[in-house]
Design an enzyme around this catalytic site. Structure first.
Site, PDB file in Angstrom:
ATOM      1  N   ARG A 195      43.777  24.943  34.196  1.00  0.00           N
ATOM      2  CA  ARG A 195      44.144  26.257  34.716  1.00  0.00           C
ATOM      3  C   ARG A 195      45.076  26.123  35.912  1.00  0.00           C
ATOM      4  NH1 ARG A 195      39.078  29.055  33.556  1.00  0.00           N
ATOM      5  NH2 ARG A 195      37.858  27.669  32.237  1.00  0.00           N
ATOM      6  N   ASP A 264      42.376  31.229  38.290  1.00  0.00           N
ATOM      7  CA  ASP A 264      41.521  30.317  37.521  1.00  0.00           C
ATOM      8  C   ASP A 264      41.428  30.765  36.074  1.00  0.00           C
ATOM      9  OD1 ASP A 264      40.117  32.455  39.003  1.00  0.00           O
ATOM     10  OD2 ASP A 264      38.415  31.866  37.772  1.00  0.00           O
TER      11      ASP A 264
HETATM   12  P1  AMP Z   1      34.890  34.158  35.303  1.00  0.00           P
HETATM   13  O1  AMP Z   1      34.788  35.491  35.944  1.00  0.00           O
HETATM   14  O2  AMP Z   1      34.163  34.052  33.994  1.00  0.00           O
HETATM   15  O3  AMP Z   1      36.271  33.643  35.224  1.00  0.00           O
HETATM   16  O4  AMP Z   1      34.074  33.178  36.258  1.00  0.00           O
HETATM   17  C1  AMP Z   1      34.450  32.909  37.588  1.00  0.00           C
HETATM   18  C2  AMP Z   1      33.638  31.754  38.123  1.00  0.00           C
HETATM   19  O5  AMP Z   1      32.240  32.102  38.199  1.00  0.00           O
HETATM   20  C3  AMP Z   1      33.694  30.502  37.276  1.00  0.00           C
HETATM   21  O6  AMP Z   1      33.676  29.413  38.146  1.00  0.00           O
HETATM   22  C4  AMP Z   1      32.429  30.578  36.462  1.00  0.00           C
HETATM   23  O7  AMP Z   1      32.012  29.316  36.036  1.00  0.00           O
HETATM   24  C5  AMP Z   1      31.467  31.189  37.463  1.00  0.00           C
HETATM   25  N1  AMP Z   1      30.347  31.907  36.817  1.00  0.00           N
HETATM   26  C6  AMP Z   1      30.401  33.082  36.151  1.00  0.00           C
HETATM   27  N2  AMP Z   1      29.177  33.432  35.706  1.00  0.00           N
HETATM   28  C7  AMP Z   1      28.326  32.458  36.085  1.00  0.00           C
HETATM   29  C8  AMP Z   1      26.920  32.226  35.932  1.00  0.00           C
HETATM   30  N3  AMP Z   1      26.141  33.083  35.295  1.00  0.00           N
HETATM   31  N4  AMP Z   1      26.414  31.096  36.458  1.00  0.00           N
HETATM   32  C9  AMP Z   1      27.182  30.212  37.120  1.00  0.00           C
HETATM   33  N5  AMP Z   1      28.501  30.375  37.307  1.00  0.00           N
HETATM   34  C10 AMP Z   1      29.072  31.476  36.799  1.00  0.00           C
HETATM   35 MG    MG Z   2      37.212  32.090  34.824  1.00  0.00          MG
END
Ligand code: AMP
Ligand code: MG
Length: 491
Positions: A195, A264
């Site tokens: 990314r 990201d």
């Molecule tokens: P995203 O919004 O899916 O792009 O996630 C943003 C960040 O939050 C990334 O680093 C994900 O791995 C982390 N993340 C999202 N949901 C969870 C969860 N339930 N547990 C741990 N990390 C999370």
């Molecule tokens: Mg993400």
């Protein structure tokens, strides 16, 4: 060992390699999935499994939904050759820098397909990692099915995207703002998960050797034709800018709103990645926002090209120390590359819109013709997808006359123009109310509604099929034009 044992028979077709794990230590950490209680396969992408060279037929055998495939794609059993890891990255979220990393995704390895391609196989929702912060490492069944539906729909439309191989319900409940939800693991397949935030992470650690290694690796993996270039970071930046310009133009041409274009969530491969609060616009309005947390509309439909350019500027910044030994010269190179985005985007957008109007050649007034159509669509609040799909019937007379005159000035017949339009205007998109309906049914244990939707979305340009009654119902917009529809981050 039975002949149909998915995990063991001739390795199940697995051929995993681990080139990413060879990158410097600051980019990854070894971590195993956390076992789940009662995995059951909810959806399985047999065609994709075949493309990957996996033994797709074996799963459909006597073992059923809770067989060996469910064990593997929940993370309970590692496939042969797996060496699981979580990837480190940072990112600008809503404009603010943060360190992140895979908090709930675990890479099993890179599957080498029968065609010799290298695809990451990653379990999303497979349990905590050292990057989980306060998260539980898990994902809800609804959100993972949503990613499955929309990513596969994007792929069927011809838009670069990460793919979805399987969703396994874990049999466990997880807690979100709205209470207990069924948990699930999604198997995501991508040409890589590198990314913009991966580069930001290495740059923030001020490890120039690691940054050069990551540049070389990314070039080799996604732009091998440029790998011998004199200034690798500069050609990488230019190549990513070109792919992102094309990708965003494709999103815009089908009304896709990503919803959370943090750095990201922008892949160096040029694939759409990290389907969260994304949705398709119904009534045309550049201000369309679906995400409940995007209160200022930073990631609104009409802002996406600008945000992409902003994200690419973060990539350029991360590369500054390796672009040129002198800072001023490095900044000049970065600006030179970034300056190309607008023109590239505009070129891809215009080319895409011409195809949607059935135009084969270029005329200087085409941009104005398209803008006039969009202005009318905005004021009339008409459905974006259906207007393009049925343009000769629904366009206002004065505009239609201009369009007809324009078509008459090209050598291709109206029939040829119609074919070009059909191939570029999806008849069916994953309409929000239909997606929600399938997720609700699946949460109650009925995946048949989801399977019907998936079958319809697999052929978005098949107009003959789209006119049949059982498909036509998927073309009907939400009663209120989708206004007020909200997607939530409770993923
Ligand atoms: P995203 O919004 O899916 O792009 O996630 C943003 C960040 O939050 C990334 O680093 C994900 O791995 C982390 N993340 C999202 N949901 C969870 C969860 N339930 N547990 C741990 N990390 C999370
Ligand atoms: Mg993400």
């Amino acid at each position: 060992m039975s002949e149909h044992d998915f995990s063991k028979r001739a390795g199940g077709g697995w051929r995993l390699e681990h080139s990413y794990a060879q990158l410097p230590r600051l980019l990854h950490v070894a971590v195993s999935p956390t076992a789940v209680r009662a995995p059951r396969m909810a959806v399985w992408n047999r065609k994709l499994a075949e493309e990957l060279g996996l033994d797709a037929a074996a799963w459909a055998s006597a073992e059923g939904a809770s067989g060996a495939a469910a064990e593997i794609f929940s993370g309970n059993v590692l496939p042969p050759g797996a060496s699981p890891l979580a990837q480190a990255y940072a990112g600008h979220q809503y404009g603010h820098f943060t360190t992140l990393g895979d908090g709930r995704a675990i890479l099993l390895g890179e599957q080498i397909t029968p065609r010799g391609e290298r695809w990451d196989v990653q379990l999303k929702g497979a349990g905590p990692t050292p990057y989980s912060r306060r998260g539980d490492g898990r994902a809800t069944l609804g959100a993972m099915l949503r990613e499955y539906v929309i990513s596969e729909a994007m792929h069927a439309m011809g838009i670069p995207s990460t793919r979805s191989l399987a969703v396994v319900a874990t049999g466990e409940e997880i807690w979100r703002q709205d209470g207990a939800r069924p948990g699930a693991v999604l198997t995501r397949v991508a040409t890589s998960h590198i990314r913009v935030g991966t580069f930001e992470w290495v740059a923030a650690r001020r490890d120039e050797a690691a940054l050069r290694a990551l540049v070389a690796y990314t070039l080799q993996r996604h732009y091998p034709e440029l790998a011998g270039a004199e200034n690798p970071p500069f050609v990488l930046l230019g190549a990513v800018i070109e792919r992102q310009a094309r990708l965003i133009a494709q999103w815009m041409s089908v009304g896709f709103v990503h919803g959370v274009m943090n750095t990201d969530n922008m892949a160096l491969s040029g694939e759409t990645i990290d389907y969260g609060p994304c949705a398709f616009m119904e009534a045309y309005d550049p201000a369309t926002v679906f995400s409940s947390i995007d209160r200022d509309g930073r990631y609104a439909y009409g802002n996406q090209p600008q945000i992409a350019q902003w994200n690419l500027a973060r990539l350029a910044e991360a590369l500054l120390t390796v672009l040129h030994p002198q800072e001023e010269a490095a900044i000049a190179l970065a600006n030179q590359a970034l300056g190309g985005f607008g023109e590239r985007y505009q070129r891809h957008w215009l080319a895409g819109m011409r195809r949607k109007l059935g135009l084969f050649n270029e005329e200087p007034e085409d941009g104005a013709l398209i803008e006039a159509l969009l202005e009318w669509m905005h004021s009339a609040k008409v459905d974006f997808t259906n207007t393009f799909a049925d343009l000769e019937r629904v366009a206002p007379t004065t505009w239609a006359e201009r369009w007809q005159a324009r078509q008459a000035r090209q050598s291709q017949s109206l029939e040829e123009a119609m074919r070009l339009r059909c191939a570029n205007c999806p008849a069916v998109i994953p309409r929000n109310h239909r997606v929600e309906e399938t997720l609700a049914a699946a949460e109650q244990g009925d995946v048949s509604v989801l399977e019907r939707l998936l079958a319809v979305l697999a052929a978005p340009y098949d107009y003959a099929r789209a006119r049949a009654a059982d498909v036509a119902e998927y073309r009907v917009p939400a009663p209120d034009g989708g206004e007020g529809y909200r997607t939530f981050c409770g993923t």
